[in-house]
Scaffold this motif. Structure first.
Motif, short mmCIF file in Angstrom:
data_model
loop_
_atom_site.label_atom_id
_atom_site.label_comp_id
_atom_site.label_asym_id
_atom_site.label_seq_id
_atom_site.Cartn_x
_atom_site.Cartn_y
_atom_site.Cartn_z
N PRO A 92 10.08 25.92 39.84
CA PRO A 92 10.10 27.17 38.90
C PRO A 92 11.26 28.19 39.01
O PRO A 92 11.46 28.88 37.98
CB PRO A 92 8.67 27.76 39.17
N HIS A 93 11.81 28.12 40.01
CA HIS A 93 12.83 29.15 40.51
C HIS A 93 14.34 28.48 40.05
O HIS A 93 15.17 29.26 40.02
CB HIS A 93 12.79 29.57 41.71
N LEU A 94 14.18 27.20 39.71
CA LEU A 94 15.32 26.59 39.28
C LEU A 94 15.61 26.71 37.73
O LEU A 94 14.49 27.05 36.90
CB LEU A 94 15.57 25.02 39.48
N THR A 95 16.90 26.80 37.30
CA THR A 95 16.92 27.04 35.73
C THR A 95 16.40 25.70 34.91
O THR A 95 16.43 24.68 35.57
CB THR A 95 18.31 27.38 35.25
N VAL A 96 16.09 25.87 33.71
CA VAL A 96 15.65 24.99 32.85
C VAL A 96 16.85 23.53 32.96
O VAL A 96 16.55 22.55 33.20
CB VAL A 96 15.50 25.15 31.52
N LEU A 97 17.92 23.96 32.95
CA LEU A 97 19.15 22.96 33.10
C LEU A 97 18.93 22.24 34.40
O LEU A 97 19.17 20.98 34.25
CB LEU A 97 20.39 23.76 32.74
N MET A 129 22.03 18.77 28.77
CA MET A 129 22.05 19.46 27.54
C MET A 129 21.78 18.55 26.46
O MET A 129 21.04 19.20 25.50
CB MET A 129 23.53 20.02 27.26
N GLU A 130 22.17 17.38 26.17
CA GLU A 130 21.62 16.30 25.29
C GLU A 130 20.13 16.37 25.12
O GLU A 130 19.49 16.32 24.06
CB GLU A 130 22.33 15.22 25.29
N LEU A 131 19.54 16.23 26.45
CA LEU A 131 18.26 16.27 26.59
C LEU A 131 17.49 17.29 25.92
O LEU A 131 16.37 17.19 25.49
CB LEU A 131 17.61 15.55 28.00
N LEU A 132 18.06 18.38 26.55
CA LEU A 132 17.48 19.82 26.28
C LEU A 132 17.47 20.06 24.75
O LEU A 132 16.52 20.49 23.97
CB LEU A 132 18.18 20.86 26.88
N ARG A 139 18.62 26.37 24.09
CA ARG A 139 18.88 27.84 24.21
C ARG A 139 18.44 28.44 25.37
O ARG A 139 18.63 29.40 25.80
CB ARG A 139 18.61 28.47 22.86
N TYR A 140 17.50 27.71 26.05
CA TYR A 140 16.88 28.25 27.21
C TYR A 140 17.41 27.57 28.55
O TYR A 140 16.91 27.87 29.70
CB TYR A 140 15.33 28.00 27.46
N ALA A 141 18.47 26.89 28.39
CA ALA A 141 19.18 26.13 29.56
C ALA A 141 19.41 27.02 30.91
O ALA A 141 19.02 26.60 31.76
CB ALA A 141 20.52 25.65 29.08
#
Length: 255
Positions: A92-97, A129-132, A139-141
């Motif tokens: 949870p404390h890592l970024t989405v990316l 980023m491709e997967l996101l 945009r939430y990376a």
């Protein structure tokens, strides 16, 4: 090779209780196949058998024509059968990316190379980023994962699952606990990512099932009760009786 996954008389007993009873299942390549049924029908047990979290009492499981009945979970995953919660976004404390990047590391087999500098992972950013973008989270990376809504966290789990390059994705209750807006988002997402993949999912939401599933298998008391497209299954008297009351009304109403 139209059939990517097949079970033959798949059975699981727990101290005399038959949780899955001689289930014959055929999942066609490139389709969305839904497992539905009342509570206690054996859906989750069936999923656990397919991913080898539990061992069948009898019967066979075949993937791409190869008998995988006695293979271990890690071998199953390497073959390309990936269950959503196996690679879930548990940081949870890592970024989405960063969450997606961790999943990409797992695929590369470098998960435990902690002594490498962080910059050595930057080469994975483009693929992450491709997967996101594929799950509409690009945009939430840079956002910390704990700040995402519940529905977007489930979308992130799908992204991390996709990072493992699954040939067959198993989604266990992908819209459970969601509000209407998130359900619609994830429903759209599942349809979108299914374009070049095969998906087998357990799902209670009949509106979702009716909208995106190509084939539906109905389980009751561990046995296969009916199978076919939604329009056919939803009118089956045995299926309506199995659901009973409000659930059967929901089954018809989603059509």
């Amino acid at each position: 090779m139209d059939i990517i996954l097949e079970t033959r008389a798949l059975t699981k007993e727990f101290k005399g209780f038959v949780a899955v009873n001689k289930v014959d299942l055929q999942v066609r390549r490139g389709t969305i196949h839904a497992l539905i049924g009342p509570n206690g029908a054996g859906k989750t047990t069936c999923f656990n058998l397919l991913t080898k979290f539990i061992t069948p009492t009898s019967g066979q499981i075949l993937f791409n024509g190869t008998d995988i009945t006695h293979e271990k979970p890690a071998h199953i995953a390497r073959r390309g059968i990936i269950r959503s919660f196996q690679i879930s976004a548990v940081f949870p404390h890592l970024t989405v990316l960063e969450n997606v990047r961790v999943a990409l590391q797992r695929k590369l087999g470098t998960s435990f190379h902690f002594w490498k500098p962080e910059r050595s992972l930057y080469g994975l950013n483009d693929r992450a980023m491709e997967l996101l973008r594929e799950v509409d989270l690009d945009r939430y990376a840079d956002l910390a994962t704990h700040e995402l809504s519940y529905g977007r966290k489930r979308a992130l789990e799908i992204a991390t699952t996709l990072a493992m390059e699954p040939e067959l994705m198993l989604l266990d209750e992908p819209t459970q606990g969601m509000g209407l807006e998130d359900v619609e988002r994830v429903q759209h997402l599942i349809k979108k990512v299914s374009a070049n993949r095969t998906i087998l999912m357990v799902e209670h939401n009949m509106s979702v099932v009716s909208s995106i599933a190509d084939t539906i298998t109905v389980l009751q008391r561990g046995a296969k009760l009916a199978e076919g497209p939604y329009a056919e299954v939803s009118r089956n008297p045995d299926v309506i009786e199995a659901y009973m009351g409000s659930a059967s009304t929901e089954l018809q109403g989603a059509h």
